[in-house]
Design an enzyme around this catalytic site. Structure first.
Site, short mmCIF file in Angstrom:
data_model
loop_
_atom_site.label_atom_id
_atom_site.label_comp_id
_atom_site.label_asym_id
_atom_site.label_seq_id
_atom_site.Cartn_x
_atom_site.Cartn_y
_atom_site.Cartn_z
N ARG A 243 0.77 -1.13 0.03
CA ARG A 243 0.08 0.00 -0.11
C ARG A 243 0.68 1.24 0.05
O ARG A 243 1.34 1.60 1.06
CB ARG A 243 -0.60 0.15 1.20
CG ARG A 243 -1.80 1.19 1.23
CD ARG A 243 -2.79 1.09 2.13
NE ARG A 243 -2.72 1.01 3.58
CZ ARG A 243 -3.84 1.26 4.39
NH1 ARG A 243 -4.70 1.79 4.01
NH2 ARG A 243 -3.33 0.90 5.78
N ASP B 138 -4.14 3.46 14.17
CA ASP B 138 -3.40 3.94 12.98
C ASP B 138 -3.70 5.41 12.62
O ASP B 138 -4.68 5.91 13.38
CB ASP B 138 -3.11 2.88 11.68
CG ASP B 138 -4.43 2.93 11.15
OD1 ASP B 138 -5.65 3.56 11.39
OD2 ASP B 138 -4.64 1.82 10.16
#
Length: 585
Positions: free
Chosen positions: A182, A466
């Site tokens: 990613r 996160d």
């Protein structure tokens, strides 16, 4: 070309006879020359030159659409692309090698220890996250590429400071997960690399360096160069990625369609263009993912100025059973399966605690229930954030899939989702409490401190936090303050109350690290960044962009064309101010 040096702070690689060049402005430490080769830098530099103008135009279009919604316009399904949604004939490409079965995917940053844990976890896919789970320090950006290169070479290992040695062994059969990288979103620059005097796109840097060094290694291993694409807001942004893929494959001599990409549907605007996004990427498409945490953040960011009808309750109450979240996930599964694509579920944030069996049992139960709902709904697999949860996720999907690799055959024709369903935020049950306010402030503060210290994924209060979950926390507080929401204890959320809670949480956070000057300073910096974000007149688009420009850009040598202050100017957080270049260059 000038060779990369481990001695010099700044490196230049000439791209054209006219003098265009790439500059490496971050320190070039021992080993960095393995990925910062002249050829690799030239490759990413040319890619960035080719697409910088379009990237910046699309970021401007994002801002314009957000302003329109703030002024009263509503998102909806596009009329000009209706033909894509109503044409039953098109499908995405068949699954690529290593992506046929995605029943359990583990996500995590690309530091060496976490990568080894993921590759030994028994998951089908490792989402190597250079975005929300990674703090984009220069050392993390380059170090992550070194991790990915060694993983592709089969040589990844790590020795801890206390002498413990870690290496990749795979699962019980020696198998390792398929690697899916990613890269950072289109909005993020990489200010340590400049082309033609301006910062490169973080997306292009992360994608390009991995593709250049690892594509053929992955193909030789029977898999391929695969990616997760984050933060897309329109099919035009997907088209940009597809054009980048086509150009990159041409430049490296890779067959068209070698690259495969799964798109995270993690913004509210993208939910209205799922089919169009798959269509644009169809020869490179591998599926869609329900990026639930960023999706909640995007909903608040997009409709946060539209009054109480769009207010969400405490973060803990915004579950996947909320009406607007059910509509989104049901539409995602139906869309993917109609077009032959995988639908991948989201991350359950609860994590086990080895020191607390009771808390671990509760976390596993929450994850199991979450994955059972996704498997029943038709998802082909899902995410976990901890190796200890891989078995739970696998058991759930094994029970539904059996020996089949997926359930793409379930087309879900009964699903009928309207624009009103996707926008029904106000129907979410729950309340806004003093505890919810304090939790949001605490989570955002502690996450920012860790992020400033180079950690992008942090276990807090039994949950894996996160950047996406921190974004929910701060955007909720901003919206509650703007709307002067009344808490369950009768108090209104006011500027004074928010500042009081932040001051109390900062004091509580500093107390246990009083002897650690570096962490104490980071908490102070984090509190200042958070205060600005919470009290801003307009909600900042992303919490980490200002933090990146102000604290993580560590240039060993400022670019010759500008002064050091301009090189980290927070007024141009996307790096687009100087990107008005010829897109065909």
């Amino acid at each position: 070309m000038t060779p990369v040096s481990t001695q010099r702070a700044s490196t230049r690689v000439t791209l054209t006879s006219s003098g265009a060049e790439v500059q490496v402005l971050g320190p070039v430490r021992e080993g960095y020359e393995r990925v910062l080769t002249p050829e690799a830098l030239a490759f990413v530099g040319r890619l960035d030159q080719a697409f910088a103008e379009r990237r910046c135009e699309l970021l401007e279009a994002r801002a314009a659409r957000r302003a329109e919604v703030a002024s009263g316009a509503d998102l909806g399904f596009r009329s000009d692309t209706r033909w894509i949604r109503t044409d039953p004939s098109w499908k995405v490409a068949p699954p690529a090698p290593g992506l046929e079965d995605r029943r359990v995917e583990i996500t995590g940053p690309t530091d060496r220890k976490m990568a080894i844990n993921a590759l030994n976890s028994g998951a089908k896919v490792w989402l190597a996250d250079q975005e929300d789970a990674t703090s984009p320090t220069w050392d993390n950006v380059v170090g992550g590429q070194l991790t990915l290169l060694d993983a592709s070479l089969g040589t990844l290992e790590w020795t801890s400071p206390d002498g413990r040695h870690y290496r990749v062994t795979g699962d019980a059969d020696g198998a390792t997960p398929t690697v899916v990288v990613r890269p950072r979103g289109w909005h993020l620059p990489e200010k340590h690399l400049r082309v033609d005097g301006r910062p490169m796109s973080g997306s292009i840097v992360d994608f390009g360096l991995y593709l250049f060094h690892c594509a053929r290694l992955q193909l030789d291993a029977g898999r391929g160069p695969y990616f997760y694409l984050p933060k897309l807001e329109s099919h035009l942004e997907a088209r940009l990625w597809n054009d980048v893929f086509v150009r990159a494959q041409q430049m490296l001599g890779l067959p068209r369609g070698t690259i495969r990409a799964t798109v995270l549907v993690e913004t509210l605007p993208a939910a209205f263009e799922m089919e169009e996004i798959l269509y644009e990427l169809r020869e490179h498409a591998a599926g869609l993912n329900a990026g639930r945490w960023d999706y909640i953040f995007s909903a608040i960011k997009t409709y946060g100025t539209r009054g109480h009808d769009y207010l969400l309750p405490d973060r803990a109450d915004v579950t996947m059973t909320a009406p607007f979240m059910r509509a989104y996930t049901e539409l995602l599964v139906a869309t993917c399966h109609r077009r032959g694509a995988h639908a991948v579920g989201g991350m359950a944030a609860a994590i086990p605690d080895r020191g607390d069996p009771e808390r671990t049992a509760a976390a596993v139960a929450k994850v199991r229930a979450d994955k059972e709902r996704e498997a029943r709904d038709g998802f082909d697999g899902s995410w976990v954030a901890h190796p200890g949860l891989v078995g739970t996720c696998r058991e759930v999907f094994d029970a539904v899939l059996g020996s089949r690799p997926n359930q793409v055959h379930r087309h879900r024709p009964e699903v009928a989702v309207t624009a009103a369903d996707l926008l029904d935020l106000g129907a979410t049950p729950g309340e806004v409490s003093a505890e919810g306010l304090r939790t949001n402030v605490s989570v955002a503060l502690h996450y920012l401190e860790a992020w400033l210290g180079g950690r992008g994924a942090v276990a807090l209060h039994g949950l894996m936090e996160d950047a996406a979950t921190a974004e929910i926390s701060r955007s909720q507080v901003w919206q509650w303050l703007r709307e002067e929401v009344r808490l369950t204890d009768g108090r209104a959320v006011s500027r004074d109350l928010v500042e009081q809670v932040l001051a109390e949480e900062l004091a509580a956070a500093r107390e246990p690290v009083a002897g650690d000057d570096a962490r104490t300073a980071r908490f102070v910096d984090a509190a200042e960044l958070l205060r600005e974000a919470l009290l801003a007149e307009r909600l900042p688009s992303f919490l980490t962009t200002t933090a990146y420009a102000r604290h993580l850009v560590t240039l060993a040598e400022p670019p010759s064309s500008v002064g050091r202050d301009e090189a980290v100017d927070v007024r141009d957080l996307s790096g687009c101010a100087a990107a008005r270049v010829d897109p065909a260059a």
